[in-house]
Design an enzyme around this catalytic site. Structure first.
Site: not given
Length: 426
Positions: A261, A276, A348, A351, A391
C-alpha cells in the site's frame, strides 16, 4: 456496484441510506441518466426494426416495379444508417458515465450499523483477555525491537521510509506467526489454503472495489498491473464472472501473502515503527456465500480471527464500525483491536467485513439457488484479516516483553520456533 432496479423502485430509501454515510442524495441524477439511456436504447431498437422492415419492403417494391416507392425506402434506410451511429455513441457514452458514477458510490450500510461521522461513533461490542501487569514501564516496539532484529535503518536504506529489514529470530518469529495462522484457519476453521498472484489486472482491482476509489493508495507497475493491497483482491476475484453451481455451503479461502500500500492518504500517520508499512504480510480470509448465509458467515469469520488472538493470549476488543468509519465496499464491519501496552492503547489488527452483493455485482459473480435451475442470483462476499502478521508481531513484542529487553515467545508458537522460546537482545 448498486442494483439499478432497486434504485428505480426505492430512490428515497437509497438516498436515505447514503445520508447515513454523510453523502448527498444522488438517486435523481442516476435515474435521469438511466431514463435517458433506456430511451436511447428503445429509439435504437425501433430504428433497427424500421431499417429491417424498410430494407425488406425495397425488394418487394422492386419486384412490383414500383421504383418511386423503392427509392423512397432506400432514402429512408440511408437516413437511418446515418443517424444510428450518433445514437449508439450517445448510448455508449451515457452507459459509461452511469457506470462510472455508480462505481464511485459506496455500499449501503446494514440496518444495524450505528450512525456516526468518524471513529468516535464506533461501538465497542466486547473485550477479551486480561491486561498484563508489568513490574516495569513497558516500552513501544519501535524502541524494544531494534536490539532483537527489527532493523528499521537497513529497510530505509534499501527502500525508503516505511520498509523494515527483519533478522534472525525476529524474522523467524514473524514467519512462525504466519504459519500458525494458516494452520489454524485451514485445519481448525475449514478454509482452503491458496497461493494467489500478488500482481493483478485492472478487472480484479475494480471488481473488489479498489478501483477507481483507491488507485492512489496502491502501487501500479509499468506493465499496467497492480500490487495487491491485500489478497482479498486475488481470492475474491478468483470467482469473477463465474456462475457457481452450488453455494449450499460457503466457499472459504485463505492465503498468506505480501501486501503493498502506498498509503497516499495517510501522510504523517503511524510513521514510526512496524505498524503501517508499504510492504507487509497478512493472512486473509475470504468467503463467497449465498445471501441468506452472509450474516452468520460474518460472525463466524470474525470469530475465526478472534481465535488467533485468544490462542496467543493477546487482549483485544471487538468494535462495530459506524457508518462514517466503515470501508467503501462494506455494508457491515467489525474491527478487532489488540492491546499494545507500550502505547497504552488498543490498535486495529483485523477488519472483517460483509460486502453483501456489492463486489459480486462488480465482478458479475452469480450462483444457482436451485441445483440444475436456470435462475441465478448474485453471491455475497466477505473478507477479513486472520490476522495482519506484522501487527501481530508488534502485539507479541509489546505484550510479552521482559524487563531485560528480551521477549518471550507465546506457547502456541513454540512448535514453529525450533526450540527458541525467547528473543534476546544481541
Amino acid at each position: 456496484m448498486h442494483d439499478l432496479r432497486m434504485i428505480r423502485e426505492n430512490p428515497e430509501a437509497f438516498d436515505a441510506a447514503l445520508a447515513r454515510r454523510g453523502l448527498e442524495p444522488v438517486a435523481a441524477t442516476i435515474l435521469s441518466m438511466d431514463e435517458e439511456r433506456r430511451a436511447l436504447t428503445t429509439q435504437l431498437q425501433e430504428a433497427q426494426s424500421r431499417r429491417n422492415e424498410a430494407s425488406k419492403a425495397i425488394g418487394q417494391a422492386m419486384g412490383k416495379g414500383d421504383k418511386d416507392t423503392a427509392e423512397a425506402l432506400k432514402a429512408e434506410v440511408a437516413e437511418i444508417k446515418t443517424t444510428m451511429p450518433a445514437l449508439e455513441e450517445r448510448e455508449r457514452a451515457l452507459g459509461e458515465e452511469l457506470t462510472g458514477l455508480l462505481a464511485t458510490i459506496p455500499n449501503l450500510p446494514a440496518e444495524d450499523v450505528p450512525q456516526g461521522a468518524d471513529e468516535d461513533g464506533n461501538v465497542e461490542v466486547s473485550r477479551w483477555g486480561t491486561l498484563r501487569e508489568f513490574s516495569f514501564t513497558p516500552i513501544e516496539h519501535a524502541d524494544l525491537a531494534p536490539a532483537l532484529g527489527m532493523d528499521f535503518e537497513t529497510g530505509t536504506k534499501l527502500s525508503g521510509a516505511r520498509f523494515t529489514f527483519l533478522r534472525g529470530d525476529m524474522a523467524r518469529l514473524h514467519r512462525a506467526i504466519a504459519q500458525f495462522m494458516l494452520d489454524t484457519q485451514t485445519r481448525e476453521n475449514g478454509y482452503t489454503e491458496c497461493n494467489p498472484p500478488v500482481l493483478v489486472n485492472n478487472a480484479a482491482m475494480y471488481g473488489t472495489d479498489k478501483l477507481p476509489k483507491f488507485a492512489e493508495d496502491s502501487f501500479r507497475t509499468t506493465e499496467d498491473h497492480w500490487l495487491i493491497p491485500t489478497s482479498e483482491v486475488s481470492l475474491t476475484a478468483s470467482v469473477a464472472g463465474d456462475i457457481l453451481p452450488d453455494l449450499s455451503q460457503p466457499i472459504r479461502l485463505t492465503a498468506h501473502t505480501l501486501c503493498f500500500r502506498s498509503e497516499a492518504g495517510s501522510a504523517g500517520k503511524d510513521t514510526r515503527g512496524f505498524i503501517r508499512q508499504h510492504q507487509f504480510e497478512k493472512v486473509e480470509l475470504v468467503s463467497i456465500c449465498a445471501p441468506d448465509q452472509s450474516e452468520a458467515e460474518h460472525e463466524r469469520m470474525t470469530g475465526c480471527a478472534e481465535g488467533i488472538l485468544k490462542a496467543l493470549d493477546l487482549p483485544y476488543r471487538k468494535v462495530l464500525l459506524c457508518t462514517g468509519d466503515m470501508g467503501f465496499g462494506a455494508r457491515k464491519t467489525y474491527d478487532l483491536e489488540v492491546w499494545l501496552p507500550g502505547q497504552g492503547a488498543y490498535r486495529e489488527i483485523s477488519s472483517c467485513s460483509n460486502t453483501g452483493d456489492f463486489q459480486a455485482r462488480r465482478m458479475n459473480t452469480r450462483f444457482r439457488p436451485e441445483a440444475g435451475g436456470k435462475k441465478t442470483e448474485f453471491a455475497h462476499t466477505l473478507n477479513g484479516s486472520g490476522l495482519a502478521v506484522g501487527r501481530t508481531l508488534v502485539a507479541v513484542l509489546e505484550n510479552y516483553q521482559q524487563e531485560d529487553g528480551s521477549v518471550l515467545v507465546p506457547e502456541a508458537l513454540h512448535p514453529y520456533m525450533g526450540g527458541v522460546t525467547k528473543l534476546t537482545p544481541a
